[in-house]
Design a protein around this motif. Structure first.
Motif, PDB file in Angstrom:
ATOM      1  N   ARG A 293      71.864   2.638 -11.778  1.00 30.86           N
ATOM      2  CA  ARG A 293      72.748   2.722 -10.262  1.00 30.86           C
ATOM      3  C   ARG A 293      73.922   3.702 -10.868  1.00 30.86           C
ATOM      4  NH1 ARG A 293      75.983  -0.913  -7.726  1.00 30.86           N
ATOM      5  NH2 ARG A 293      75.376  -2.070  -5.266  1.00 30.86           N
ATOM      6  N   HIS A 294      74.132   4.046 -11.612  1.00 31.74           N
ATOM      7  CA  HIS A 294      75.689   4.605 -11.676  1.00 31.74           C
ATOM      8  C   HIS A 294      75.341   6.198 -11.986  1.00 31.74           C
ATOM      9  CE1 HIS A 294      77.301   1.532 -15.209  1.00 31.74           C
ATOM     10  NE2 HIS A 294      78.398   1.883 -14.280  1.00 31.74           N
ATOM     11  N   GLY A 295      73.380   6.392 -11.136  1.00 36.84           N
ATOM     12  CA  GLY A 295      73.366   7.896 -11.023  1.00 36.84           C
ATOM     13  C   GLY A 295      73.116   8.094  -9.556  1.00 36.84           C
ATOM     14  N   SER A 296      73.852   7.053  -8.778  1.00 41.61           N
ATOM     15  CA  SER A 296      74.123   7.101  -7.361  1.00 41.61           C
ATOM     16  C   SER A 296      75.453   8.456  -7.470  1.00 41.61           C
ATOM     17  CB  SER A 296      74.824   5.893  -7.406  1.00 41.61           C
ATOM     18  OG  SER A 296      74.167   5.091  -7.079  1.00 41.61           O
ATOM     19  N   ASN A 297      75.326   9.165  -5.973  1.00 39.93           N
ATOM     20  CA  ASN A 297      75.386   9.908  -5.862  1.00 39.93           C
ATOM     21  C   ASN A 297      75.601  11.340  -6.945  1.00 39.93           C
ATOM     22  OD1 ASN A 297      75.576  10.150  -3.241  1.00 39.93           O
ATOM     23  ND2 ASN A 297      78.051   9.499  -2.947  1.00 39.93           N
ATOM     24  N   VAL A 298      75.160  11.331  -7.411  1.00 39.99           N
ATOM     25  CA  VAL A 298      75.615  12.022  -9.331  1.00 39.99           C
ATOM     26  C   VAL A 298      74.308  12.977  -9.847  1.00 39.99           C
ATOM     27  CG1 VAL A 298      77.976  10.993  -9.715  1.00 39.99           C
ATOM     28  CG2 VAL A 298      75.716  10.604 -10.327  1.00 39.99           C
ATOM     29  N   LEU A 299      72.994  11.919  -9.393  1.00 38.37           N
ATOM     30  CA  LEU A 299      71.876  12.294 -10.526  1.00 38.37           C
ATOM     31  C   LEU A 299      71.274  13.692  -9.856  1.00 38.37           C
ATOM     32  CD1 LEU A 299      70.179   9.536 -12.008  1.00 38.37           C
ATOM     33  CD2 LEU A 299      71.766  11.160 -12.899  1.00 38.37           C
ATOM     34  N   GLU A 300      70.790  14.764 -10.226  1.00 37.09           N
ATOM     35  CA  GLU A 300      69.271  15.359  -9.215  1.00 37.09           C
ATOM     36  C   GLU A 300      68.403  15.405 -10.324  1.00 37.09           C
ATOM     37  OE1 GLU A 300      72.176  19.066  -9.003  1.00 37.09           O
ATOM     38  OE2 GLU A 300      71.385  18.785 -11.246  1.00 37.09           O
ATOM     39  N   PRO A 309      70.213  17.376  -5.312  1.00 39.09           N
ATOM     40  CA  PRO A 309      70.852  16.114  -6.073  1.00 39.09           C
ATOM     41  C   PRO A 309      70.892  14.592  -4.746  1.00 39.09           C
ATOM     42  CG  PRO A 309      72.224  17.872  -3.603  1.00 39.09           C
ATOM     43  CD  PRO A 309      71.189  18.609  -3.940  1.00 39.09           C
ATOM     44  N   LEU A 310      71.223  14.069  -5.441  1.00 39.35           N
ATOM     45  CA  LEU A 310      71.093  12.112  -5.027  1.00 39.35           C
ATOM     46  C   LEU A 310      71.899  12.073  -3.945  1.00 39.35           C
ATOM     47  CD1 LEU A 310      69.454   9.309  -7.977  1.00 39.35           C
ATOM     48  CD2 LEU A 310      71.066   9.043  -5.337  1.00 39.35           C
ATOM     49  N   ARG A 311      71.323  11.741  -2.727  1.00 36.61           N
ATOM     50  CA  ARG A 311      72.783  11.242  -2.048  1.00 36.61           C
ATOM     51  C   ARG A 311      72.564   9.938  -2.196  1.00 36.61           C
ATOM     52  NH1 ARG A 311      75.976  15.473  -1.866  1.00 36.61           N
ATOM     53  NH2 ARG A 311      74.173  17.417  -0.671  1.00 36.61           N
ATOM     54  N   GLY A 312      73.744   8.659  -1.782  1.00 35.60           N
ATOM     55  CA  GLY A 312      73.997   7.775  -1.902  1.00 35.60           C
ATOM     56  C   GLY A 312      73.340   6.469  -2.926  1.00 35.60           C
ATOM     57  N   ARG A 313      73.605   5.440  -2.762  1.00 31.37           N
ATOM     58  CA  ARG A 313      73.745   4.483  -4.025  1.00 31.37           C
ATOM     59  C   ARG A 313      72.504   4.644  -3.602  1.00 31.37           C
ATOM     60  NH1 ARG A 313      77.659   0.730  -5.270  1.00 31.37           N
ATOM     61  NH2 ARG A 313      78.872   0.953  -3.324  1.00 31.37           N
ATOM     62  N   VAL A 314      71.684   4.587  -5.925  1.00 33.83           N
ATOM     63  CA  VAL A 314      69.928   3.553  -5.669  1.00 33.83           C
ATOM     64  C   VAL A 314      70.166   2.531  -5.684  1.00 33.83           C
ATOM     65  CG1 VAL A 314      69.196   3.357  -7.821  1.00 33.83           C
ATOM     66  CG2 VAL A 314      70.379   5.803  -8.442  1.00 33.83           C
ATOM     67  N   CYS A 315      69.122   2.170  -4.938  1.00 30.95           N
ATOM     68  CA  CYS A 315      68.675   1.595  -4.564  1.00 30.95           C
ATOM     69  C   CYS A 315      67.032   0.656  -5.379  1.00 30.95           C
ATOM     70  CB  CYS A 315      67.982   1.497  -3.201  1.00 30.95           C
ATOM     71  SG  CYS A 315      68.403   2.475  -2.192  1.00 30.95           S
ATOM     72  N   MET A 316      67.285  -0.827  -5.428  1.00 32.84           N
ATOM     73  CA  MET A 316      66.241  -1.180  -6.124  1.00 32.84           C
ATOM     74  C   MET A 316      64.439  -0.709  -6.507  1.00 32.84           C
ATOM     75  SD  MET A 316      64.117  -5.541  -6.423  1.00 32.84           S
ATOM     76  CE  MET A 316      66.502  -5.819  -6.447  1.00 32.84           C
ATOM     77  N   ASP A 317      63.848  -0.324  -6.002  1.00 33.82           N
ATOM     78  CA  ASP A 317      62.549   0.572  -5.240  1.00 33.82           C
ATOM     79  C   ASP A 317      62.541   2.348  -4.998  1.00 33.82           C
ATOM     80  OD1 ASP A 317      61.930  -2.175  -5.437  1.00 33.82           O
ATOM     81  OD2 ASP A 317      62.310  -2.160  -3.564  1.00 33.82           O
ATOM     82  N   ALA A 348      66.667  14.248 -19.868  1.00 38.23           N
ATOM     83  CA  ALA A 348      67.534  12.630 -19.587  1.00 38.23           C
ATOM     84  C   ALA A 348      68.651  12.586 -20.333  1.00 38.23           C
ATOM     85  CB  ALA A 348      66.569  12.354 -20.907  1.00 38.23           C
ATOM     86  N   THR A 349      68.891  14.639 -21.072  1.00 39.21           N
ATOM     87  CA  THR A 349      70.093  14.186 -21.968  1.00 39.21           C
ATOM     88  C   THR A 349      71.654  14.581 -20.437  1.00 39.21           C
ATOM     89  OG1 THR A 349      70.037  14.842 -23.655  1.00 39.21           O
ATOM     90  CG2 THR A 349      71.628  15.619 -23.420  1.00 39.21           C
ATOM     91  N   GLU A 350      70.956  15.589 -19.724  1.00 41.90           N
ATOM     92  CA  GLU A 350      71.696  16.116 -18.403  1.00 41.90           C
ATOM     93  C   GLU A 350      72.356  14.450 -17.613  1.00 41.90           C
ATOM     94  OE1 GLU A 350      71.065  19.976 -17.295  1.00 41.90           O
ATOM     95  OE2 GLU A 350      69.266  19.180 -17.537  1.00 41.90           O
ATOM     96  N   TRP A 351      70.839  13.416 -16.908  1.00 37.64           N
ATOM     97  CA  TRP A 351      71.079  12.468 -17.174  1.00 37.64           C
ATOM     98  C   TRP A 351      72.163  12.170 -17.107  1.00 37.64           C
ATOM     99  CZ3 TRP A 351      66.845   9.084 -13.996  1.00 37.64           C
ATOM    100  CH2 TRP A 351      66.262  10.134 -12.949  1.00 37.64           C
ATOM    101  N   ALA A 352      72.301  11.101 -18.593  1.00 37.57           N
ATOM    102  CA  ALA A 352      72.726  11.010 -19.550  1.00 37.57           C
ATOM    103  C   ALA A 352      74.321  11.168 -19.601  1.00 37.57           C
ATOM    104  CB  ALA A 352      72.337  10.679 -20.903  1.00 37.57           C
ATOM    105  N   GLU A 353      74.664  12.202 -19.012  1.00 44.59           N
ATOM    106  CA  GLU A 353      76.088  12.578 -18.687  1.00 44.59           C
ATOM    107  C   GLU A 353      76.686  13.047 -17.085  1.00 44.59           C
ATOM    108  OE1 GLU A 353      75.650  16.667 -20.213  1.00 44.59           O
ATOM    109  OE2 GLU A 353      74.927  17.142 -23.027  1.00 44.59           O
ATOM    110  N   ALA A 354      75.359  12.656 -17.041  1.00 42.80           N
ATOM    111  CA  ALA A 354      76.224  12.398 -15.529  1.00 42.80           C
ATOM    112  C   ALA A 354      76.521  11.182 -15.093  1.00 42.80           C
ATOM    113  CB  ALA A 354      74.711  12.771 -14.653  1.00 42.80           C
ATOM    114  N   CYS A 355      75.942   9.875 -15.740  1.00 40.48           N
ATOM    115  CA  CYS A 355      76.056   8.661 -15.771  1.00 40.48           C
ATOM    116  C   CYS A 355      76.633   7.815 -16.916  1.00 40.48           C
ATOM    117  CB  CYS A 355      74.603   7.757 -16.535  1.00 40.48           C
ATOM    118  SG  CYS A 355      73.311   8.271 -14.324  1.00 40.48           S
ATOM    119  N   GLY A 356      77.672   9.071 -17.800  1.00 41.20           N
ATOM    120  CA  GLY A 356      78.469   8.596 -18.540  1.00 41.20           C
ATOM    121  C   GLY A 356      77.703   7.559 -20.322  1.00 41.20           C
TER     122      GLY A 356
END
Length: 383
Positions: A293-300, A309-317, A348-356
């Motif tokens: 969920r920390h990937g909201s608005n920051v992941l690709e 770019p991922l837009r808005g909040r990550v939802c459950m599904d 996966a490393t880029e995702w991790a960096e984007a999410c802290g």
């Protein structure tokens, strides 16, 4: 069979390649333990274990008793270390199965000794010293007592002390002062064990990052977890010539593609509002499946090799990506959340960096309703 909404694709050829490269890197005099705990870091424990053994891993490592017994039940007969039990668990099946079990304390060793007497065979025991992580393992103050009790148990024929080990605080940061302090603490612990008459088969301190970056910490064996799956154990520091290949790709089929106009908000809370007309793609994977969920608005996420770019909040599904105003994408097209990066997709490393966070968390948490598909991109023994 119906097409899954989303799937994890694991290439066992990549795991074989990584284990071989790590063995080459540390040299012929150092044994290799491939760590397959946490369901093989999300890659599938049994498939990861088979690939590692095929690539020459001398040992497998797991955390829990259940993981160790599962490997034995599926035919793995080689050396196997387990290190995380809790009071009240039955150790007898582990002794019967010839699993190396770890003792952190005299009380834990006493339980293992009792299990050995019940099983009628000596238990293979490894002793863990806490060299500064302040997690599992005996403190420096308690270490002499544990060593003495272990030697007593050896003389009684109840155990064989097969290893002495510890775990590192900051091996991914070569300049961190804890590295030198922990190495010295480990050497001090080994000296105490030697003076007590213990002669372990293996002494081990190095995890993936230390195995790659710090030769003095390799001792008799290195424990390689994350690097075995092709993920960088020390981002920004790991030598490129190590040539690790990520084994996992997470992907999904777009459930919907639709046009929105300027001013339209996207997902819960409208964290993102379109400033111009664009096209959105609906990706059927969310935080119930391990998308942070920390990937909201920051992941690709990549579609047809192009990142969006991922837009808005990550939802459950599900999540929503911005495909751009001129997109020709259609429902059913493949969206790659992360993978090796060789086709333009995020890693996966880029995702991790984007999410802290760290890449470990990305690959071990992804799953949920994802199907898992195992592929082998190279003939056995050639990758």
């Amino acid at each position: 069979m119906n097409t899954p909404n989303a799937e994890i694709v694991v290439d066992v050829a990549a795991i074989r390649h990584n284990v071989r490269r790590l063995r080459e890197w540390v040299g012929p005099d150092v044994q290799m333990m491939t760590v397959v705990k946490g369901d093989g870091y999300g890659h599938g424990m049994l498939d990861a274990a088979r690939a590692a053994v095929a690539a020459g891993a001398d040992w497998l490592g797991v955390a829990t008793y259940d993981e160790a017994l599962t490997l034995r039940a599926h035919g793995y007969t080689g050396r196997l270390l387990c290190w995380l039990g809790v009071p009240g668990q039955d150790v007898v099946p582990l002794v019967d199965a010839d699993v190396d079990v770890t003792a952190y304390s005299v009380a834990e060793l006493d339980v293992i000794r009792a299990a050995a007497r019940e099983a009628g065979v000596p238990a293979r025991v490894q002793l863990k010293i806490d060299t500064g992580l302040s997690r599992g393992g005996a403190t420096a103050a308690d270490w002499p007592g544990l060593v003495a009790a272990a030697r007593e148990a050896e003389v009684a024929g109840e155990v064989r002390v097969t290893g002495i080990w510890s775990h590192l605080v900051a091996s991914d940061d070569p300049g961190h002062p804890a590295n030198d302090l922990q190495e010295k603490a480990f050497l001090d612990a080994l000296a105490i064990a030697d003076a007590a008459g213990l002669q372990p088969e293996v002494r081990h301190l190095a995890n993936s990052a230390a195995a790659v970056l710090r030769p003095s910490m390799r001792f008799d064996l290195v424990r390689c977890g994350i690097a075995s799956y092709g993920l960088d154990p020390a981002p920004g520091v790991t030598p490129a010539e190590l040539d690790l290949v990520p084994a996992m790709t997470a992907r999904a089929h777009l459930a919907m593609v639709k046009r929105i106009e300027a001013g339209a908000g996207v997902s819960y809370g409208h964290l993102w509002v379109a400033d111009a007309p664009t096209t959105l793609g609906l990706v059927p994977a969310g935080y119930a499946d391990g998308v942070p969920r920390h990937g909201s608005n920051v992941l690709e996420i990549a579609v047809a090799g192009e990142r969006h770019p991922l837009r808005g909040r990550v939802c459950m599904d599900q999540v929503v990506i911005d495909l751009g105003p001129e997109s020709s994408a259609r429902a059913g097209d493949l969206a790659v959340l992360f993978g090796p990066g060789s086709q333009g997709e995020p890693t996966a490393t880029e995702w991790a960096e984007a999410c802290g966070t760290i890449n470990y968390e990305i690959v071990t948490r992804i799953g949920g309703r994802f199907a898992r598909t195992v592929v082998d991109s190279a003939p056995e023994g050639q990758a």
